[in-house]
Design an enzyme around this catalytic site. Structure first.
Site, PDB file in Angstrom:
ATOM      1  N   SER A  42      18.202  62.233  13.343  1.00 20.95           N
ATOM      2  CA  SER A  42      17.665  61.889  12.010  1.00 20.95           C
ATOM      3  C   SER A  42      16.165  61.462  12.462  1.00 20.95           C
ATOM      4  CB  SER A  42      18.028  60.643  11.618  1.00 20.95           C
ATOM      5  OG  SER A  42      16.856  59.947  10.973  1.00 20.95           O
TER       6      SER A  42
ATOM      7  N   HIS B 198      18.983  65.945  10.504  1.00 21.77           N
ATOM      8  CA  HIS B 198      19.142  65.026   9.212  1.00 21.77           C
ATOM      9  C   HIS B 198      17.775  64.585   8.660  1.00 21.77           C
ATOM     10  CE1 HIS B 198      21.736  61.993   7.136  1.00 21.77           C
ATOM     11  NE2 HIS B 198      20.622  61.111   7.386  1.00 21.77           N
TER      12      HIS B 198
ATOM     13  N   ASP C  99      16.059  61.943   6.127  1.00 22.40           N
ATOM     14  CA  ASP C  99      16.200  60.690   5.183  1.00 22.40           C
ATOM     15  C   ASP C  99      15.068  60.634   4.360  1.00 22.40           C
ATOM     16  OD1 ASP C  99      18.710  59.457   6.282  1.00 22.40           O
ATOM     17  OD2 ASP C  99      17.416  59.501   8.202  1.00 22.40           O
TER      18      ASP C  99
ATOM     19  N   MET D 236      13.585  58.790   1.210  1.00 21.82           N
ATOM     20  CA  MET D 236      13.510  57.605   0.500  1.00 21.82           C
ATOM     21  C   MET D 236      12.526  57.356  -0.477  1.00 21.82           C
ATOM     22  SD  MET D 236      14.442  55.106   3.962  1.00 21.82           S
ATOM     23  CE  MET D 236      15.325  55.581   5.203  1.00 21.82           C
TER      24      MET D 236
ATOM     25  N   HIS E   1      19.572  63.634   3.213  1.00 22.85           N
ATOM     26  CA  HIS E   1      20.178  62.327   2.755  1.00 22.85           C
ATOM     27  C   HIS E   1      19.384  61.789   1.698  1.00 22.85           C
ATOM     28  CE1 HIS E   1      21.698  58.040   4.127  1.00 22.85           C
ATOM     29  NE2 HIS E   1      21.950  58.176   2.864  1.00 22.85           N
TER      30      HIS E   1
ATOM     31  N   MET F 111      18.261  59.182  -0.596  1.00 20.27           N
ATOM     32  CA  MET F 111      18.444  57.665  -1.009  1.00 20.27           C
ATOM     33  C   MET F 111      17.314  57.530  -2.149  1.00 20.27           C
ATOM     34  SD  MET F 111      18.656  56.089   3.001  1.00 20.27           S
ATOM     35  CE  MET F 111      18.182  57.805   3.433  1.00 20.27           C
TER      36      MET F 111
ATOM     37  N   MET G  98      28.035  55.088   5.558  1.00 20.19           N
ATOM     38  CA  MET G  98      26.868  54.398   6.355  1.00 20.19           C
ATOM     39  C   MET G  98      27.552  53.206   6.982  1.00 20.19           C
ATOM     40  SD  MET G  98      24.137  55.910   5.230  1.00 20.19           S
ATOM     41  CE  MET G  98      22.945  54.633   5.991  1.00 20.19           C
TER      42      MET G  98
ATOM     43  N   ASP H 266      26.318  57.485   9.902  1.00 17.70           N
ATOM     44  CA  ASP H 266      24.919  57.250   9.665  1.00 17.70           C
ATOM     45  C   ASP H 266      24.655  55.826  10.000  1.00 17.70           C
ATOM     46  OD1 ASP H 266      22.102  57.441   9.578  1.00 17.70           O
ATOM     47  OD2 ASP H 266      22.309  58.347   7.495  1.00 17.70           O
TER      48      ASP H 266
HETATM   49  C1  DX5 Z   1      19.224  54.872   7.437  1.00 17.41           C
HETATM   50  C2  DX5 Z   1      18.900  56.240   7.375  1.00 17.41           C
HETATM   51  C3  DX5 Z   1      19.461  56.725   8.807  1.00 17.41           C
HETATM   52  C4  DX5 Z   1      18.529  56.162  10.144  1.00 17.41           C
HETATM   53  C5  DX5 Z   1      19.613  56.031  10.979  1.00 17.41           C
HETATM   54  O1  DX5 Z   1      18.859  54.614   5.972  1.00 17.41           O
HETATM   55  O2  DX5 Z   1      20.246  57.027   6.507  1.00 17.41           O
HETATM   56  O3  DX5 Z   1      19.651  58.225   8.952  1.00 17.41           O
HETATM   57  O4  DX5 Z   1      17.650  57.245  10.489  1.00 17.41           O
HETATM   58  O5  DX5 Z   1      18.708  55.451  12.185  1.00 17.41           O
HETATM   59  P1  DX5 Z   1      19.267  54.793  13.258  1.00 17.41           P
HETATM   60  O6  DX5 Z   1      20.080  55.835  13.997  1.00 17.41           O
HETATM   61  O7  DX5 Z   1      18.213  54.416  14.239  1.00 17.41           O
HETATM   62  O8  DX5 Z   1      20.361  53.780  13.018  1.00 17.41           O
HETATM   63 ZN    ZN Z   2      20.502  59.294   6.843  1.00 15.00          ZN
END
Ligand code: DX5
Ligand code: ZN
Length: 224
Positions: free
Chosen positions: A7, A32, A34, A36, A65, A67, A136, A174
């Protein structure tokens, strides 16, 4: 074989091209991403504009992903940006069946995600229609959080459902994945590992990548 999906949330965005090249050379399977929106989760990251830049610097599949609220509105823009698969949160998609159809209509793979407090039963109706289920193992929103151990049981239950019903979706995990937690989730049935801070937060990104992958694969070999 466990797939690795680093990620970029924890990458240095001033050196993003170089850091993606390092994980690509190390053997990453997917990147990956993320996304948001500051509404569904409290944090804000990036959207299709930045992803279209990332598309130019890697040949790896882009695994987004989402969010975000109102995901349906933005699906075509992510397709346009060059993603390969889109994963949405069941909690943020009231018309999940239609959302999955829309993702497939764009010729993309569809994934569905469960927050730690969301039961598996909520996505059972769509499990035969998705290519990926993301469990998650932290609350979504931020990198670098602590892995929630209770989720191992959820992963195992999902894997049991998958086998019982002869389904083919990937089980992606994740949040808080590192060389200690990776073996636990792959033994429970995870097939794709997302890892952010435990890869990009380390001084030697490639070495960190290899340590996690090796820990996961060694634990699977021990099971065989
Ligand atoms: C959190 C994300 C993850 C994040 C994980 O909302 O979906 O993908 O990057 O980070 P680590 O691996 O640091 O927990
Ligand atoms: Zn993620």
């Amino acid at each position: 074989m466990v797939k690795m999906a680093p990620s970029v949330l924890s990458a240095d965005f001033a050196q993003l091209a170089e850091q993606i090249r390092i994980v690509e050379e190390a053997g990453a399977d997917w990147i990956h991403l993320d996304v948001m929106d500051g509404h569904y989760v409290p944090n804000l990251t990036f959207g299709p504009l930045v992803i279209s830049g990332i598309r130019k610097i890697t040949h790896l599949p882009l695994d987004a992903h989402l969010m975000i609220e109102n995901a349906d509105l933005h699906l075509p823009a992510f397709h346009q940006a060059g993603v390969d698969q889109l994963t949405v949160h069941v909690e943020a998609c009231p018309h999940l069946w239609a959302t999955i159809d829309k993702i497939h209509d764009l010729d993309l793979k569809a994934g569905v995600t469960l927050n730690p407090a969301t039961p598996l039963s909520l996505i059972e109706p769509v499990l035969s229609r998705v290519e990926l289920v993301l469990v998650m193992t932290v609350e979504p929103g931020f990198g670098g959080q602590r892995f929630i151990p209770d989720m191992v049981e959820k992963i195992a239950a999902l894997d049991a459902y998958k086998k019982k019903n002869d389904l083919r979706f990937e089980i992606q995990v994740d949040g808080g994945i590192d060389e200690t937690t990776a073996p636990r989730v792959v033994r429970a049935g995870a097939t794709v590992l997302v890892a952010g801070s435990s890869i990009f937060g380390e001084p030697d990104i490639a070495a960190a990548f290899h340590r996690i992958k090796k820990a996961a694969e060694t634990s699977l070999l021990k099971m065989a």
